[in-house]
Design a protein around this motif. Structure first.
Motif, PDB file in Angstrom:
ATOM      1  N   LYS A 174       0.801  -1.221   0.000  1.00  0.00           N
ATOM      2  CA  LYS A 174       0.000   0.000   0.000  1.00  0.00           C
ATOM      3  C   LYS A 174       0.835   1.274   0.000  1.00  0.00           C
ATOM      4  O   LYS A 174       0.558   2.194  -0.770  1.00  0.00           O
ATOM      5  N   HIS A 175       1.827   1.351   0.886  1.00  0.00           N
ATOM      6  CA  HIS A 175       2.562   2.619   1.011  1.00  0.00           C
ATOM      7  C   HIS A 175       3.484   2.893  -0.174  1.00  0.00           C
ATOM      8  O   HIS A 175       3.502   4.015  -0.690  1.00  0.00           O
ATOM      9  N   LEU A 176       4.251   1.912  -0.590  1.00  0.00           N
ATOM     10  CA  LEU A 176       5.175   2.148  -1.710  1.00  0.00           C
ATOM     11  C   LEU A 176       4.452   2.531  -3.002  1.00  0.00           C
ATOM     12  O   LEU A 176       4.909   3.451  -3.697  1.00  0.00           O
ATOM     13  N   PRO A 177       3.335   1.897  -3.352  1.00  0.00           N
ATOM     14  CA  PRO A 177       2.616   2.363  -4.546  1.00  0.00           C
ATOM     15  C   PRO A 177       2.135   3.810  -4.427  1.00  0.00           C
ATOM     16  O   PRO A 177       2.124   4.545  -5.403  1.00  0.00           O
ATOM     17  N   LEU A 178       1.780   4.227  -3.216  1.00  0.00           N
ATOM     18  CA  LEU A 178       1.384   5.612  -2.990  1.00  0.00           C
ATOM     19  C   LEU A 178       2.595   6.533  -3.161  1.00  0.00           C
ATOM     20  O   LEU A 178       2.533   7.536  -3.876  1.00  0.00           O
ATOM     21  N   ALA A 179       3.717   6.189  -2.541  1.00  0.00           N
ATOM     22  CA  ALA A 179       4.929   6.998  -2.645  1.00  0.00           C
ATOM     23  C   ALA A 179       5.422   7.089  -4.087  1.00  0.00           C
ATOM     24  O   ALA A 179       5.963   8.117  -4.501  1.00  0.00           O
ATOM     25  N   ALA A 180       5.221   6.050  -4.857  1.00  0.00           N
ATOM     26  CA  ALA A 180       5.658   6.035  -6.263  1.00  0.00           C
ATOM     27  C   ALA A 180       4.928   7.084  -7.099  1.00  0.00           C
ATOM     28  O   ALA A 180       5.397   7.444  -8.178  1.00  0.00           O
ATOM     29  N   ARG A 181       3.839   7.602  -6.588  1.00  0.00           N
ATOM     30  CA  ARG A 181       3.064   8.627  -7.294  1.00  0.00           C
ATOM     31  C   ARG A 181       3.538  10.050  -6.998  1.00  0.00           C
ATOM     32  O   ARG A 181       2.977  11.008  -7.521  1.00  0.00           O
ATOM     33  N   LEU A 182       4.561  10.207  -6.144  1.00  0.00           N
ATOM     34  CA  LEU A 182       5.048  11.551  -5.813  1.00  0.00           C
ATOM     35  C   LEU A 182       5.469  12.284  -7.090  1.00  0.00           C
ATOM     36  O   LEU A 182       6.233  11.740  -7.895  1.00  0.00           O
ATOM     37  N   PRO A 183       4.988  13.499  -7.286  1.00  0.00           N
ATOM     38  CA  PRO A 183       5.365  14.237  -8.490  1.00  0.00           C
ATOM     39  C   PRO A 183       6.867  14.524  -8.517  1.00  0.00           C
ATOM     40  O   PRO A 183       7.454  14.861  -7.491  1.00  0.00           O
ATOM     41  N   GLY A 184       7.475  14.343  -9.673  1.00  0.00           N
ATOM     42  CA  GLY A 184       8.893  14.629  -9.832  1.00  0.00           C
ATOM     43  C   GLY A 184       9.823  13.522  -9.370  1.00  0.00           C
ATOM     44  O   GLY A 184      11.048  13.657  -9.488  1.00  0.00           O
ATOM     45  N   LEU A 185       9.278  12.426  -8.860  1.00  0.00           N
ATOM     46  CA  LEU A 185      10.110  11.311  -8.393  1.00  0.00           C
ATOM     47  C   LEU A 185      10.843  10.686  -9.576  1.00  0.00           C
ATOM     48  O   LEU A 185      10.221  10.298 -10.563  1.00  0.00           O
ATOM     49  N   LYS A 186      12.163  10.602  -9.485  1.00  0.00           N
ATOM     50  CA  LYS A 186      12.975  10.003 -10.551  1.00  0.00           C
ATOM     51  C   LYS A 186      13.092   8.493 -10.363  1.00  0.00           C
ATOM     52  O   LYS A 186      12.992   7.723 -11.297  1.00  0.00           O
ATOM     53  N   ARG A 187      13.359   8.083  -9.134  1.00  0.00           N
ATOM     54  CA  ARG A 187      13.460   6.663  -8.804  1.00  0.00           C
ATOM     55  C   ARG A 187      13.469   6.524  -7.281  1.00  0.00           C
ATOM     56  O   ARG A 187      13.669   7.509  -6.566  1.00  0.00           O
ATOM     57  N   TYR A 188      13.254   5.304  -6.818  1.00  0.00           N
ATOM     58  CA  TYR A 188      13.346   5.040  -5.380  1.00  0.00           C
ATOM     59  C   TYR A 188      13.786   3.607  -5.160  1.00  0.00           C
ATOM     60  O   TYR A 188      13.723   2.761  -6.060  1.00  0.00           O
ATOM     61  N   HIS A 189      14.252   3.346  -3.957  1.00  0.00           N
ATOM     62  CA  HIS A 189      14.537   1.983  -3.542  1.00  0.00           C
ATOM     63  C   HIS A 189      14.345   1.898  -2.033  1.00  0.00           C
ATOM     64  O   HIS A 189      14.279   2.917  -1.335  1.00  0.00           O
ATOM     65  N   TYR A 190      14.227   0.671  -1.553  1.00  0.00           N
ATOM     66  CA  TYR A 190      14.075   0.444  -0.124  1.00  0.00           C
ATOM     67  C   TYR A 190      14.774  -0.859   0.233  1.00  0.00           C
ATOM     68  O   TYR A 190      15.059  -1.688  -0.637  1.00  0.00           O
ATOM     69  N   ALA A 191      15.052  -1.027   1.529  1.00  0.00           N
ATOM     70  CA  ALA A 191      15.721  -2.243   1.987  1.00  0.00           C
ATOM     71  C   ALA A 191      15.427  -2.449   3.466  1.00  0.00           C
ATOM     72  O   ALA A 191      15.076  -1.513   4.189  1.00  0.00           O
ATOM     73  N   TYR A 192      15.589  -3.695   3.875  1.00  0.00           N
ATOM     74  CA  TYR A 192      15.512  -4.076   5.283  1.00  0.00           C
ATOM     75  C   TYR A 192      16.941  -4.478   5.656  1.00  0.00           C
ATOM     76  O   TYR A 192      17.311  -5.646   5.528  1.00  0.00           O
ATOM     77  N   PRO A 193      17.761  -3.519   6.078  1.00  0.00           N
ATOM     78  CA  PRO A 193      19.189  -3.775   6.247  1.00  0.00           C
ATOM     79  C   PRO A 193      19.533  -4.533   7.526  1.00  0.00           C
ATOM     80  O   PRO A 193      18.766  -4.532   8.495  1.00  0.00           O
ATOM     81  N   ASP A 194      20.691  -5.145   7.496  1.00  0.00           N
ATOM     82  CA  ASP A 194      21.285  -5.713   8.701  1.00  0.00           C
ATOM     83  C   ASP A 194      22.173  -4.631   9.290  1.00  0.00           C
ATOM     84  O   ASP A 194      23.038  -4.082   8.599  1.00  0.00           O
TER      85      ASP A 194
END
Length: 98
Positions: free
Chosen positions: A24-44
């Motif tokens: 739900k949240h990432l698809p919403l964030a992907a709609r931000l105007p002017g967004l070039k790209r994004y990534h996310y991770a669950y880091p150690d």
């Protein structure tokens, strides 16, 4: 290029966080105007720390990022955080140095 970084603390229910965040949240964030790209991770974590998830979004410049955050979608994104991360998040932004 300008980077927006969001760091989330460990949630009480990691699977519920991941499910809501990814579906739900990432698809919403992907709609931000002017967004070039994004990534996310669950880091150690190296050396400890309370980081469960990291999100980074890239915009042409700081003005574009600011406009995105002040947009209607930006408001929806900000309000949605409480739905999966009641402990909140830390937000940083910075120009990319090369």
């Amino acid at each position: 290029m300008h980077c927006l970084t969001v760091i989330y603390p460990h949630p009480d229910d990691p699977e519920a966080f991941k499910s809501y965040y990814e579906e739900k949240h990432l698809p919403l964030a992907a709609r931000l105007p002017g967004l070039k790209r994004y990534h996310y991770a669950y880091p150690d974590a190296v050396g400890g720390g309370d980081v469960f998830c990291i999100f980074q979004a890239y915009f042409e410049d700081g003005a574009s990022m600011g406009a995105a955050m002040e947009s209607g979608v930006g408001g929806e994104v900000a309000q949605d955080v409480a739905n999966y991360s009641p402990k909140g998040a830390q937000i940083f932004h910075f120009p990319i140095e090369v």
